[in-house]
Design a protein around this motif. Structure first.
Motif, PDB file in Angstrom:
ATOM      1  N   VAL A   1      71.671  24.132 115.491  1.00 44.82           N
ATOM      2  CA  VAL A   1      72.777  23.717 115.710  1.00 44.82           C
ATOM      3  C   VAL A   1      73.282  22.517 115.456  1.00 44.82           C
ATOM      4  CG1 VAL A   1      74.850  23.595 117.358  1.00 44.82           C
ATOM      5  CG2 VAL A   1      73.515  25.526 117.244  1.00 44.82           C
ATOM      6  N   PRO A   2      72.243  21.511 115.859  1.00 43.44           N
ATOM      7  CA  PRO A   2      72.572  19.989 115.540  1.00 43.44           C
ATOM      8  C   PRO A   2      72.192  19.561 114.341  1.00 43.44           C
ATOM      9  CG  PRO A   2      70.760  20.112 117.577  1.00 43.44           C
ATOM     10  CD  PRO A   2      71.271  21.552 116.829  1.00 43.44           C
ATOM     11  N   ALA A   3      71.290  20.289 113.535  1.00 41.83           N
ATOM     12  CA  ALA A   3      71.078  19.942 112.126  1.00 41.83           C
ATOM     13  C   ALA A   3      72.234  20.430 111.254  1.00 41.83           C
ATOM     14  CB  ALA A   3      69.700  20.721 111.786  1.00 41.83           C
ATOM     15  N   VAL A   4      72.822  21.866 111.417  1.00 37.79           N
ATOM     16  CA  VAL A   4      74.076  22.018 110.686  1.00 37.79           C
ATOM     17  C   VAL A   4      75.131  20.974 110.872  1.00 37.79           C
ATOM     18  CG1 VAL A   4      75.526  23.952 110.685  1.00 37.79           C
ATOM     19  CG2 VAL A   4      73.301  24.462 110.677  1.00 37.79           C
ATOM     20  N   VAL A   5      75.370  20.641 111.978  1.00 42.26           N
ATOM     21  CA  VAL A   5      76.490  19.625 112.461  1.00 42.26           C
ATOM     22  C   VAL A   5      76.072  18.490 111.686  1.00 42.26           C
ATOM     23  CG1 VAL A   5      77.477  18.422 114.150  1.00 42.26           C
ATOM     24  CG2 VAL A   5      77.207  20.817 114.638  1.00 42.26           C
ATOM     25  N   THR A   6      74.902  17.662 111.867  1.00 42.12           N
ATOM     26  CA  THR A   6      74.541  16.491 111.066  1.00 42.12           C
ATOM     27  C   THR A   6      74.566  16.802 109.586  1.00 42.12           C
ATOM     28  OG1 THR A   6      73.035  16.062 112.916  1.00 42.12           O
ATOM     29  CG2 THR A   6      73.048  14.928 111.044  1.00 42.12           C
ATOM     30  N   LEU A   7      74.070  17.771 109.170  1.00 41.32           N
ATOM     31  CA  LEU A   7      74.230  18.133 107.707  1.00 41.32           C
ATOM     32  C   LEU A   7      75.729  18.068 107.065  1.00 41.32           C
ATOM     33  CD1 LEU A   7      72.764  18.850 104.964  1.00 41.32           C
ATOM     34  CD2 LEU A   7      73.088  21.325 105.615  1.00 41.32           C
ATOM     35  N   VAL A   8      76.618  18.890 107.775  1.00 41.90           N
ATOM     36  CA  VAL A   8      77.896  18.848 107.310  1.00 41.90           C
ATOM     37  C   VAL A   8      78.616  17.275 107.567  1.00 41.90           C
ATOM     38  CG1 VAL A   8      80.431  19.540 108.267  1.00 41.90           C
ATOM     39  CG2 VAL A   8      78.525  21.242 108.242  1.00 41.90           C
ATOM     40  N   LEU A   9      78.270  16.553 108.660  1.00 42.83           N
ATOM     41  CA  LEU A   9      78.767  15.062 108.649  1.00 42.83           C
ATOM     42  C   LEU A   9      78.232  14.442 107.298  1.00 42.83           C
ATOM     43  CD1 LEU A   9      78.571  14.715 112.229  1.00 42.83           C
ATOM     44  CD2 LEU A   9      80.623  14.625 110.839  1.00 42.83           C
ATOM     45  N   LEU A  10      76.947  14.352 107.082  1.00 46.34           N
ATOM     46  CA  LEU A  10      76.169  13.890 105.963  1.00 46.34           C
ATOM     47  C   LEU A  10      76.984  14.165 104.704  1.00 46.34           C
ATOM     48  CD1 LEU A  10      72.624  14.076 106.939  1.00 46.34           C
ATOM     49  CD2 LEU A  10      73.912  11.900 106.741  1.00 46.34           C
TER      50      LEU A  10
END
Length: 125
Positions: free
Chosen positions: A101-110
């Motif tokens: 979950v945090p990886a997906v959120v961070t990936l989208v933000l990046l």
């Protein structure tokens, strides 16, 4: 804005790796390892990884493209670990979800930060 939030999240991932290094050292001191050489090698690799991820976070904060690229690769690696945690004989779906979950959120933000940087570059050019 998305770049700054992504930088903080990537930085927290780096801090998480540092915490993992501390845990690894404690386990060695407790004698909970079969091979000291392998454990030390893992610690060295973890320290290098933590330094890289923290460097990516600083670069993202400063708006440097190499930090965003490194951050994206980091998120993809975390997602690969999450997939591994979700499958197999010793599957741990809760851990997989906590990683993914945090990886997906961070990936989208990046990705949004990359888009914003591209727009800004076109406006300046």
């Amino acid at each position: 804005m998305s770049g700054r939030v992504a930088a903080v999240l990537v930085g927290l991932e780096g801090v998480g790796i540092v915490a993992l290094v501390v845990w690894q050292i404690v386990e060695i001191l407790r004698g909970d390892t079969d091979s000291i050489a392998s454990a030390l090698a893992l610690i060295v690799l973890s320290v290098v990884g933590a330094a890289a991820v923290i460097a990516f976070a600083v670069a993202i904060w400063r708006g440097q493209s190499w930090g965003r690229s490194g951050g994206i690769v980091t998120q993809l690696l975390i997602l690969a670990v999450a997939l591994g945690a979700a499958t197999g004989a010793f599957a741990a779906p809760g851990i997989a979800l906590a990683l993914a979950v945090p990886a997906v959120v961070t990936l989208v933000l990046l990705i949004l930060a990359v888009r914003d940087a591209g727009r800004a570059a076109r406006r300046e050019g």
